[in-house]
Design a protein around this motif. Sequence first.
Motif, PDB file in Angstrom:
ATOM      1  N   CYS A  62       0.831  -1.216   0.000  1.00  0.00           N
ATOM      2  CA  CYS A  62       0.000   0.000   0.000  1.00  0.00           C
ATOM      3  C   CYS A  62       0.859   1.255   0.000  1.00  0.00           C
ATOM      4  O   CYS A  62       0.503   2.264  -0.630  1.00  0.00           O
ATOM      5  N   VAL A  63       1.993   1.208   0.687  1.00  0.00           N
ATOM      6  CA  VAL A  63       2.917   2.342   0.693  1.00  0.00           C
ATOM      7  C   VAL A  63       3.557   2.484  -0.685  1.00  0.00           C
ATOM      8  O   VAL A  63       3.633   3.589  -1.248  1.00  0.00           O
ATOM      9  N   ARG A  64       4.017   1.363  -1.226  1.00  0.00           N
ATOM     10  CA  ARG A  64       4.616   1.371  -2.575  1.00  0.00           C
ATOM     11  C   ARG A  64       3.659   1.959  -3.613  1.00  0.00           C
ATOM     12  O   ARG A  64       4.016   2.864  -4.378  1.00  0.00           O
ATOM     13  N   ASP A  65       2.425   1.449  -3.632  1.00  0.00           N
ATOM     14  CA  ASP A  65       1.456   1.920  -4.627  1.00  0.00           C
ATOM     15  C   ASP A  65       1.123   3.397  -4.433  1.00  0.00           C
ATOM     16  O   ASP A  65       0.938   4.132  -5.408  1.00  0.00           O
ATOM     17  N   SER A  66       1.031   3.833  -3.194  1.00  0.00           N
ATOM     18  CA  SER A  66       0.732   5.240  -2.921  1.00  0.00           C
ATOM     19  C   SER A  66       1.835   6.148  -3.468  1.00  0.00           C
ATOM     20  O   SER A  66       1.557   7.195  -4.065  1.00  0.00           O
ATOM     21  N   VAL A  67       3.085   5.752  -3.263  1.00  0.00           N
ATOM     22  CA  VAL A  67       4.215   6.531  -3.787  1.00  0.00           C
ATOM     23  C   VAL A  67       4.164   6.592  -5.310  1.00  0.00           C
ATOM     24  O   VAL A  67       4.480   7.616  -5.921  1.00  0.00           O
ATOM     25  N   LEU A  68       3.724   5.492  -5.924  1.00  0.00           N
ATOM     26  CA  LEU A  68       3.642   5.430  -7.388  1.00  0.00           C
ATOM     27  C   LEU A  68       2.393   6.109  -7.939  1.00  0.00           C
ATOM     28  O   LEU A  68       2.182   6.149  -9.153  1.00  0.00           O
TER      29      LEU A  68
END
Length: 448
Positions: free
Chosen positions: A29-35
């Motif tokens: 969820c953190v990865r996708d949010s950054v992307l």
Amino acid sequence: MRIELPQKVSTIINKLLQHGYEAYAVGGCVRDSVLGKKPDDWDITTNATPDEIKKIFFRTIDTGIAHGTVTVMLEHEGFEVTTYRIDGEYEDNRHPKSVSFTRNLIEDLKRRDFTINAMAYNDTQGMVDEFNGMSDLKDKRIRCVGNPEERFGEDALRILRAVRFSAQLNFKIEEETKKAIQKLASNLKHISAERIQVELVKLLVSNHPERLKQAYEMGITKVILPEFDCMMNCEQNNPHHLYTVGEHTLRAVSHIENNKALRLAMLFHDIAKPATRTTDEQGIDHFYGHPKKSVEMTKVILKRLKFDNETRNKVCLLIQYHDVDIENDKKSVRRMINKVSEDNFLDLLKVKKADILAQSNYKREEKLYNVNTVEKLFHEIMKDKECVSLKNLAVSGQDLIDNGIKPGKQMGIILNTLLNEVIEEPKLNNYPYLISRALKLNKEENKV
């Protein structure tokens, strides 16, 4: 960097913080949010133990209590909250023998697979990025946390996940990570077919399914899909082709929409070509009977990978008819609709187009014109409500019974005879004619 957390996620994190614990959104969820992508779900990690979590929240479910996971329910929506943990020794290339809880966030992040999945965030502390996941996101790189051989040795499924993330995110795999994959790919034999299936499908329906070639080059498909390796090594010396069967397949998969059944149909449509290849006196390769043989092989592969019956049936149907020429006249189109059904017909045409686009330029325009013409005829047939199946026939089995025809095998033969006649000539689809014809057929059968 600030991430916009959903209200309920913030509520859970803040409540844990208010009780003196640490808490962060973590992982994908953190990865996708950054992307800039919307996460499918939000995972929360904390130094609170499962018992401490359950004391804080009114309603919880013990979804993975042995591994420290409690689902916190807020207004009928569940959020997984997991205690920081350290995994014990791995015994089966998939699961740790034991887990122990820790109060140290970094120890928890250290056990995760890739740096881009090992970041944690809350609004108070901001981003925790001990392993430079942000840098790898910027450089579009898949890299293991710490020693890649250790990470893949712990959980062999991570080997396939690396390629899957590469396909989903259009990232390259870092060299040391790649070397470890090549060294340890054989460990995938210890992973269940169900888990292999999940990762393979995610790879196939990604925006870059052609990254399956990476799996071949690193020795992964040799373990999980050896039939694909045979395709990669099978030449097609034929005017219609300019690639090996495998290269053609990768291109065909990329030319069709990212639907599971369609992508699987393209992956397996020529799976039997290596087994059916013959070469004539002029040096031209032929693959006679490959659709039928491909269906047989695909049934075995999909069963081996534990696909559901609905998927298996649809994929095999599309493969069975992918190479059948459909004349661009209404009668031929109605016949094919009857064979594959209205629901599957347009998907069959998508398969045919993808197949053509992955071939050589030889007669390509002519082939595409024929498929496009057939598609137009299909829409005309649907618009005019021409009969293509028993459900569209102007008489039913009950109508035949009402007119004195006994139910049974003979009635089925009569109905199919009527259907075939109507497919040939749609004007015949009217009650008076069909009842008269049915009675005549019934009389002829009774004489015999």
